[in-house]
Design a protein around this motif. Structure first.
Motif, PDB file in Angstrom:
ATOM      1  N   LEU A 183       0.759  -1.419  -0.120  1.00  0.00           N
ATOM      2  CA  LEU A 183       0.140   0.509   0.256  1.00  0.00           C
ATOM      3  C   LEU A 183       0.880   1.106  -0.142  1.00  0.00           C
ATOM      4  O   LEU A 183       0.718   2.058  -0.030  1.00  0.00           O
ATOM      5  CB  LEU A 183      -1.410   0.128   1.351  1.00  0.00           C
ATOM      6  N   ALA A 184       1.723   1.003   0.871  1.00  0.00           N
ATOM      7  CA  ALA A 184       2.917   2.534   0.800  1.00  0.00           C
ATOM      8  C   ALA A 184       3.589   2.305  -0.667  1.00  0.00           C
ATOM      9  O   ALA A 184       3.321   3.780  -0.888  1.00  0.00           O
ATOM     10  CB  ALA A 184       4.260   1.856   2.006  1.00  0.00           C
ATOM     11  N   SER A 185       3.609   1.401  -1.480  1.00  0.00           N
ATOM     12  CA  SER A 185       3.981   2.195  -3.439  1.00  0.00           C
ATOM     13  C   SER A 185       3.136   2.800  -4.011  1.00  0.00           C
ATOM     14  O   SER A 185       3.451   2.580  -4.949  1.00  0.00           O
ATOM     15  CB  SER A 185       5.035   0.064  -3.395  1.00  0.00           C
ATOM     16  N   GLU A 186       2.120   1.710  -3.497  1.00  0.00           N
ATOM     17  CA  GLU A 186       0.855   2.039  -4.134  1.00  0.00           C
ATOM     18  C   GLU A 186       0.753   4.364  -4.097  1.00  0.00           C
ATOM     19  O   GLU A 186       0.702   5.090  -4.702  1.00  0.00           O
ATOM     20  CB  GLU A 186       0.227   1.898  -4.189  1.00  0.00           C
ATOM     21  N   VAL A 187       1.160   4.416  -2.931  1.00  0.00           N
ATOM     22  CA  VAL A 187       1.423   5.980  -2.672  1.00  0.00           C
ATOM     23  C   VAL A 187       2.041   6.693  -3.113  1.00  0.00           C
ATOM     24  O   VAL A 187       1.884   7.642  -4.008  1.00  0.00           O
ATOM     25  CB  VAL A 187       1.391   6.353  -1.127  1.00  0.00           C
ATOM     26  N   ARG A 188       3.045   6.295  -2.906  1.00  0.00           N
ATOM     27  CA  ARG A 188       5.003   6.794  -3.881  1.00  0.00           C
ATOM     28  C   ARG A 188       4.379   6.585  -4.952  1.00  0.00           C
ATOM     29  O   ARG A 188       4.843   7.694  -6.182  1.00  0.00           O
ATOM     30  CB  ARG A 188       6.097   5.844  -3.457  1.00  0.00           C
ATOM     31  N   ARG A 189       3.660   5.633  -5.596  1.00  0.00           N
ATOM     32  CA  ARG A 189       3.605   6.214  -6.900  1.00  0.00           C
ATOM     33  C   ARG A 189       2.410   7.091  -7.681  1.00  0.00           C
ATOM     34  O   ARG A 189       2.669   7.401  -8.395  1.00  0.00           O
ATOM     35  CB  ARG A 189       3.131   5.105  -7.687  1.00  0.00           C
ATOM     36  N   GLY A 190       1.852   7.807  -7.089  1.00  0.00           N
ATOM     37  CA  GLY A 190       1.049   8.318  -6.729  1.00  0.00           C
ATOM     38  C   GLY A 190      -0.178   8.080  -7.629  1.00  0.00           C
ATOM     39  O   GLY A 190      -0.853   9.999  -8.549  1.00  0.00           O
ATOM     40  N   GLU A 191      -0.945   7.125  -8.346  1.00  0.00           N
ATOM     41  CA  GLU A 191      -1.670   6.881  -9.823  1.00  0.00           C
ATOM     42  C   GLU A 191      -2.946   6.888  -8.676  1.00  0.00           C
ATOM     43  O   GLU A 191      -3.571   7.116  -9.872  1.00  0.00           O
ATOM     44  CB  GLU A 191      -1.494   5.549 -10.312  1.00  0.00           C
ATOM     45  N   LYS A 192      -3.168   6.603  -7.721  1.00  0.00           N
ATOM     46  CA  LYS A 192      -4.611   6.597  -7.288  1.00  0.00           C
ATOM     47  C   LYS A 192      -4.682   7.267  -5.867  1.00  0.00           C
ATOM     48  O   LYS A 192      -3.737   7.190  -5.671  1.00  0.00           O
ATOM     49  CB  LYS A 192      -5.380   5.744  -7.476  1.00  0.00           C
ATOM     50  N   ILE A 193      -5.801   7.487  -5.213  1.00  0.00           N
ATOM     51  CA  ILE A 193      -5.664   7.721  -3.765  1.00  0.00           C
ATOM     52  C   ILE A 193      -5.500   6.799  -2.800  1.00  0.00           C
ATOM     53  O   ILE A 193      -6.546   5.848  -3.592  1.00  0.00           O
ATOM     54  CB  ILE A 193      -7.300   8.712  -3.806  1.00  0.00           C
ATOM     55  N   VAL A 194      -4.899   7.068  -2.198  1.00  0.00           N
ATOM     56  CA  VAL A 194      -4.514   5.360  -1.109  1.00  0.00           C
ATOM     57  C   VAL A 194      -5.392   6.020   0.380  1.00  0.00           C
ATOM     58  O   VAL A 194      -4.707   7.356   0.924  1.00  0.00           O
ATOM     59  CB  VAL A 194      -3.248   4.848  -0.602  1.00  0.00           C
ATOM     60  N   GLN A 195      -5.752   5.153   0.720  1.00  0.00           N
ATOM     61  CA  GLN A 195      -6.604   5.599   2.129  1.00  0.00           C
ATOM     62  C   GLN A 195      -5.636   4.588   4.154  1.00  0.00           C
ATOM     63  O   GLN A 195      -5.434   3.233   3.377  1.00  0.00           O
ATOM     64  CB  GLN A 195      -7.915   5.537   2.781  1.00  0.00           C
ATOM     65  N   CYS A 196      -5.458   5.174   4.348  1.00  0.00           N
ATOM     66  CA  CYS A 196      -4.877   4.467   5.553  1.00  0.00           C
ATOM     67  C   CYS A 196      -5.681   3.779   5.509  1.00  0.00           C
ATOM     68  O   CYS A 196      -6.844   3.691   6.076  1.00  0.00           O
ATOM     69  CB  CYS A 196      -4.218   5.661   6.877  1.00  0.00           C
ATOM     70  N   GLU A 197      -5.475   1.835   5.920  1.00  0.00           N
ATOM     71  CA  GLU A 197      -5.669   1.186   6.521  1.00  0.00           C
ATOM     72  C   GLU A 197      -5.936   1.008   8.324  1.00  0.00           C
ATOM     73  O   GLU A 197      -7.430   0.642   8.443  1.00  0.00           O
ATOM     74  CB  GLU A 197      -5.491  -0.274   6.031  1.00  0.00           C
ATOM     75  N   ASN A 198      -6.071   2.265   8.730  1.00  0.00           N
ATOM     76  CA  ASN A 198      -6.059   2.086   9.935  1.00  0.00           C
ATOM     77  C   ASN A 198      -6.943   3.063  10.899  1.00  0.00           C
ATOM     78  O   ASN A 198      -8.239   3.158  11.329  1.00  0.00           O
ATOM     79  CB  ASN A 198      -4.838   2.348  10.867  1.00  0.00           C
ATOM     80  N   CYS A 199      -6.249   4.566   9.881  1.00  0.00           N
ATOM     81  CA  CYS A 199      -7.427   5.721  10.587  1.00  0.00           C
ATOM     82  C   CYS A 199      -8.077   6.000   9.526  1.00  0.00           C
ATOM     83  O   CYS A 199      -8.874   6.646   9.270  1.00  0.00           O
ATOM     84  CB  CYS A 199      -6.986   6.904  10.595  1.00  0.00           C
ATOM     85  N   THR A 200      -7.985   5.876   8.006  1.00  0.00           N
ATOM     86  CA  THR A 200      -9.029   6.518   6.455  1.00  0.00           C
ATOM     87  C   THR A 200      -7.779   7.125   6.085  1.00  0.00           C
ATOM     88  O   THR A 200      -8.912   7.804   5.082  1.00  0.00           O
ATOM     89  CB  THR A 200     -10.080   6.190   6.817  1.00  0.00           C
TER      90      THR A 200
END
Length: 243
Positions: A210-227
């Motif tokens: 999930l962290a890799s997806e955030v770094r790629r910046g291709e989509k909006i990612v939410q924290c699994e814990n706090c959203t």
């Protein structure tokens, strides 16, 4: 960083600034009371002194009337003393004279005490008036400054509200809806930075994928814990050394 996330990050910054200004504007009444508190305190002190002076003056005038009445009684008894015909009457009148003289001395002593107290209170009242005037002047300056500051804040808030209103329609509708839902739970902190694999918002590590997806910046990612919506701060580009 995802384009919509950049806009949402900007939106959050604007909303934070607007909230801070609203808090300052809402606190104006409290700040005004704080500025006026020394004036109220000085006014109360002066009112207390003025009341005490008026009370002592009333007591002194009453004492003067009592002294005058006692003097009249004393004159009357001394005249009676001239007309007595026997020792028994003489002693009775003498007793009355002694009683009135004692009362007269007591009232005169009280009047003198009151006069000394009034002499002591007068300069204190003058000092209290001077302090009140000084505090009123200082409060006037501070209140004028507060009014100017509040007006500036209102103008700044109006500009920020305009910027927010202009920015929101430009954000992707789905991203904005996600942001608004998260912002209800975390007002002005719906977007959080990801440092390494750690969500700064809740201090919980997310999965590396999930962290890799955030770094790629291709989509909006939410924290699994706090959203919260996550973003990564890119390191500044290296500056090539001069040739």
């Amino acid at each position: 960083m995802h384009p919509s996330l950049e806009q949402l990050h900007r939106l959050q910054d604007l909303e934070r600034q607007a909230a801070a200004l609203r808090a300052d504007i809402d606190a104006v009444d409290q700040r005004r009371r704080e500025i006026e508190a020394p004036v109220v305190e000085a006014q109360q002190a002066l009112d207390a002194l003025t009341s005490t002076i008026e009370e002592r003056q009333t007591q002194r005038r009453a004492g003067d009337r009592d002294v005058a009445a006692s003097q009249q009684r004393l004159t009357k008894f001394r005249q009676q003393l001239m007309a007595v015909t026997n020792s028994r009457e003489y002693e009775a009148v003498q007793h009355e004279i002694a009683t009135v003289e004692a009362e007269l001395k007591s009232r005169e002593d009280q009047t003198i005490t009151l006069l000394f107290e009034l002499d002591d209170l007068a300069p204190k009242a003058e000092d209290a008036r001077r302090l009140l005037a000084e505090r009123k002047d200082a409060a006037g300056v501070s209140l004028a400054g507060l009014a100017d500051e509040t007006q500036r804040h209102r103008l700044e808030l109006a500009a920020l509200d305009g910027s927010i209103a202009a920015l929101r329609p430009t954000v992707d509708a789905a991203a904005l809806a996600t942001y608004d839902r998260t912002a209800k739970r975390y007002p002005r902190f719906a977007v959080a930075e990801l440092k390494g694999d750690l969500c700064v918002g809740c201090n919980v590590k997310i999965r590396p994928m999930l962290a890799s997806e955030v770094r790629r910046g291709e989509k909006i990612v939410q924290c699994e814990n706090c959203t919260r919506l996550l973003y990564v701060v890119k390191p500044p580009a290296a500056v090539a050394p001069p040739a």
